[in-house]
Design a protein around this motif. Structure first.
Motif, PDB file in Angstrom:
ATOM      1  N   ILE A 299       0.870  -1.122   0.073  1.00 18.58           N
ATOM      2  CA  ILE A 299       0.007   0.062  -0.048  1.00 18.58           C
ATOM      3  C   ILE A 299       0.940   1.302   0.185  1.00 18.58           C
ATOM      4  CG2 ILE A 299      -1.731   1.286   1.503  1.00 18.58           C
ATOM      5  CD1 ILE A 299      -2.582  -1.458   2.064  1.00 18.58           C
ATOM      6  N   LEU A 300       1.688   1.364   0.918  1.00 15.29           N
ATOM      7  CA  LEU A 300       2.655   2.707   0.937  1.00 15.29           C
ATOM      8  C   LEU A 300       3.700   2.763  -0.191  1.00 15.29           C
ATOM      9  CD1 LEU A 300       3.713   2.069   4.751  1.00 15.29           C
ATOM     10  CD2 LEU A 300       2.019   3.746   3.800  1.00 15.29           C
ATOM     11  N   ARG A 301       4.095   1.819  -0.688  1.00 15.66           N
ATOM     12  CA  ARG A 301       5.165   1.710  -1.866  1.00 15.66           C
ATOM     13  C   ARG A 301       4.534   2.149  -3.097  1.00 15.66           C
ATOM     14  NH1 ARG A 301       9.347  -2.511  -2.486  1.00 15.66           N
ATOM     15  NH2 ARG A 301      10.423  -1.214  -1.472  1.00 15.66           N
ATOM     16  N   TYR A 302       3.298   2.178  -3.167  1.00 12.08           N
ATOM     17  CA  TYR A 302       2.642   2.420  -4.450  1.00 12.08           C
ATOM     18  C   TYR A 302       1.345   3.455  -4.446  1.00 12.08           C
ATOM     19  CZ  TYR A 302       5.051  -1.653  -6.322  1.00 12.08           C
ATOM     20  OH  TYR A 302       5.798  -2.654  -6.364  1.00 12.08           O
ATOM     21  N   GLY A 303       1.839   4.372  -3.285  1.00 10.34           N
ATOM     22  CA  GLY A 303       1.375   5.551  -3.462  1.00 10.34           C
ATOM     23  C   GLY A 303      -0.037   5.637  -2.217  1.00 10.34           C
ATOM     24  N   GLY A 304      -0.450   4.640  -1.654  1.00 12.50           N
ATOM     25  CA  GLY A 304      -1.565   4.772  -0.772  1.00 12.50           C
ATOM     26  C   GLY A 304      -1.052   5.174   0.626  1.00 12.50           C
ATOM     27  N   ASN A 305      -2.288   5.289   1.385  1.00  7.25           N
ATOM     28  CA  ASN A 305      -1.924   5.604   2.809  1.00  7.25           C
ATOM     29  C   ASN A 305      -2.940   4.721   3.494  1.00  7.25           C
ATOM     30  OD1 ASN A 305       0.313   7.926   3.229  1.00  7.25           O
ATOM     31  ND2 ASN A 305      -1.015   8.697   1.636  1.00  7.25           N
ATOM     32  N   ILE A 306      -2.600   4.633   5.024  1.00 10.86           N
ATOM     33  CA  ILE A 306      -3.464   3.780   5.833  1.00 10.86           C
ATOM     34  C   ILE A 306      -4.296   4.784   6.571  1.00 10.86           C
ATOM     35  CG2 ILE A 306      -3.769   2.069   7.596  1.00 10.86           C
ATOM     36  CD1 ILE A 306      -2.171   1.511   5.095  1.00 10.86           C
ATOM     37  N   PRO A 307      -5.781   4.696   6.417  1.00  2.00           N
ATOM     38  CA  PRO A 307      -6.645   5.691   7.276  1.00  2.00           C
ATOM     39  C   PRO A 307      -6.362   5.635   8.562  1.00  2.00           C
ATOM     40  CG  PRO A 307      -7.960   4.270   5.892  1.00  2.00           C
ATOM     41  CD  PRO A 307      -6.539   3.794   5.704  1.00  2.00           C
ATOM     42  N   GLY A 308      -6.209   6.806   9.267  1.00  3.16           N
ATOM     43  CA  GLY A 308      -5.976   7.026  10.582  1.00  3.16           C
ATOM     44  C   GLY A 308      -4.261   7.132  11.032  1.00  3.16           C
TER      45      GLY A 308
ATOM     46  N   ALA B 128       2.653   3.298   8.720  1.00  2.00           N
ATOM     47  CA  ALA B 128       1.593   2.567   9.523  1.00  2.00           C
ATOM     48  C   ALA B 128       2.353   1.849  10.779  1.00  2.00           C
ATOM     49  CB  ALA B 128       1.105   1.566   8.557  1.00  2.00           C
ATOM     50  N   ILE B 129       1.532   1.804  11.753  1.00  2.00           N
ATOM     51  CA  ILE B 129       1.899   0.920  12.822  1.00  2.00           C
ATOM     52  C   ILE B 129       1.011  -0.230  12.812  1.00  2.00           C
ATOM     53  CG2 ILE B 129       2.152   0.769  15.346  1.00  2.00           C
ATOM     54  CD1 ILE B 129       3.718   3.060  14.222  1.00  2.00           C
TER      55      ILE B 129
ATOM     56  N   ASP C  13       1.623 -13.923  22.419  1.00  2.00           N
ATOM     57  CA  ASP C  13       2.140 -14.011  23.460  1.00  2.00           C
ATOM     58  C   ASP C  13       3.546 -13.012  23.506  1.00  2.00           C
ATOM     59  OD1 ASP C  13       1.365 -16.400  24.350  1.00  2.00           O
ATOM     60  OD2 ASP C  13       2.410 -17.670  23.150  1.00  2.00           O
ATOM     61  N   THR C  14       3.870 -12.657  22.330  1.00  2.00           N
ATOM     62  CA  THR C  14       4.772 -11.473  22.278  1.00  2.00           C
ATOM     63  C   THR C  14       4.114 -10.086  21.817  1.00  2.00           C
ATOM     64  OG1 THR C  14       6.363 -13.347  21.655  1.00  2.00           O
ATOM     65  CG2 THR C  14       7.209 -10.858  20.981  1.00  2.00           C
ATOM     66  N   ILE C  15       3.501 -10.072  20.891  1.00  2.00           N
ATOM     67  CA  ILE C  15       3.133  -8.618  20.509  1.00  2.00           C
ATOM     68  C   ILE C  15       3.944  -7.582  20.194  1.00  2.00           C
ATOM     69  CG2 ILE C  15       1.058  -7.087  20.751  1.00  2.00           C
ATOM     70  CD1 ILE C  15      -0.112  -8.945  22.719  1.00  2.00           C
ATOM     71  N   ASN C  16       4.888  -7.995  19.197  1.00  2.00           N
ATOM     72  CA  ASN C  16       5.877  -6.909  18.779  1.00  2.00           C
ATOM     73  C   ASN C  16       5.095  -5.928  17.950  1.00  2.00           C
ATOM     74  OD1 ASN C  16       8.085  -7.943  19.902  1.00  2.00           O
ATOM     75  ND2 ASN C  16       8.506  -9.353  18.282  1.00  2.00           N
ATOM     76  N   VAL C  17       5.321  -4.510  18.393  1.00  2.00           N
ATOM     77  CA  VAL C  17       4.643  -3.461  17.630  1.00  2.00           C
ATOM     78  C   VAL C  17       5.873  -2.905  16.466  1.00  2.00           C
ATOM     79  CG1 VAL C  17       3.677  -1.196  17.712  1.00  2.00           C
ATOM     80  CG2 VAL C  17       3.393  -2.925  19.852  1.00  2.00           C
ATOM     81  N   PHE C  18       5.498  -2.903  15.277  1.00  2.00           N
ATOM     82  CA  PHE C  18       6.105  -2.265  14.172  1.00  2.00           C
ATOM     83  C   PHE C  18       5.854  -1.031  13.623  1.00  2.00           C
ATOM     84  CE2 PHE C  18       7.089  -6.754  14.346  1.00  2.00           C
ATOM     85  CZ  PHE C  18       8.424  -7.272  14.377  1.00  2.00           C
ATOM     86  N   LYS C  19       6.845  -0.231  13.116  1.00  2.00           N
ATOM     87  CA  LYS C  19       6.503   1.104  12.322  1.00  2.00           C
ATOM     88  C   LYS C  19       7.094   0.915  10.957  1.00  2.00           C
ATOM     89  CE  LYS C  19       8.394   5.009  12.422  1.00  2.00           C
ATOM     90  NZ  LYS C  19       8.687   6.323  12.752  1.00  2.00           N
ATOM     91  N   ILE C  20       6.231   0.743   9.893  1.00  2.00           N
ATOM     92  CA  ILE C  20       6.439   0.633   8.630  1.00  2.00           C
ATOM     93  C   ILE C  20       6.482   2.109   7.940  1.00  2.00           C
ATOM     94  CG2 ILE C  20       4.292  -0.324   7.853  1.00  2.00           C
ATOM     95  CD1 ILE C  20       5.912  -2.275   6.010  1.00  2.00           C
ATOM     96  N   GLU C  21       7.374   2.373   7.207  1.00  2.00           N
ATOM     97  CA  GLU C  21       7.388   3.772   6.740  1.00  2.00           C
ATOM     98  C   GLU C  21       8.095   3.641   5.133  1.00  2.00           C
ATOM     99  OE1 GLU C  21       9.775   6.421   8.985  1.00  2.00           O
ATOM    100  OE2 GLU C  21      10.680   4.763   9.945  1.00  2.00           O
ATOM    101  N   ARG C  22       7.388   4.685   4.333  1.00  2.00           N
ATOM    102  CA  ARG C  22       8.188   4.760   2.960  1.00  2.00           C
ATOM    103  C   ARG C  22       9.216   5.680   3.243  1.00  2.00           C
ATOM    104  NH1 ARG C  22       3.152   6.326   0.576  1.00  2.00           N
ATOM    105  NH2 ARG C  22       3.696   8.400   1.388  1.00  2.00           N
ATOM    106  N   THR C  23      10.316   5.428   2.381  1.00  2.00           N
ATOM    107  CA  THR C  23      11.364   6.265   2.577  1.00  2.00           C
ATOM    108  C   THR C  23      11.405   6.600   1.020  1.00  2.00           C
ATOM    109  OG1 THR C  23      13.058   4.339   2.147  1.00  2.00           O
ATOM    110  CG2 THR C  23      12.432   5.127   4.348  1.00  2.00           C
TER     111      THR C  23
END
Length: 86
Positions: free
Chosen positions: A52-61, A67-68, A75-85
């Protein structure tokens, strides 16, 4: 035209168990060159956002170009941030 890069960063952990893949808060991955280092469960979720991010879209909110998301390991619930550079 060069496509934008995608960076994935582990920003938080909510679960009680350590990550079975050994990821720690602060770990950062380049989607194109290091995706094999990222846990396959997290990559399964990240792939949709990367597309979505690579091809010009954005995530609502979410902030534009990022996007997070969480890995699906309850059991782990790792939280990631993904970003277009760009």
């Amino acid at each position: 035209m060069k496509r934008p890069g995608i960076k994935i960063t582990l920003i938080d952990r909510k679960g009680d168990a350590p990550c079975h893949r050994g990821h720690k808060v602060g770990d950062c991955f380049d989607f194109d060159t290091e995706r094999g280092k990222l846990c396959p469960m997290a990559m399964h979720v990240a792939f949709v956002y990367a597309d979505i991010l690579r091809y010009g879209g954005n995530i609502p909110g979410q902030k534009e170009g990022e996007a997070i998301f969480c890995c699906p390991d309850a059991d782990t619930i790792n939280v990631f941030k993904i970003e277009r550079t760009d």
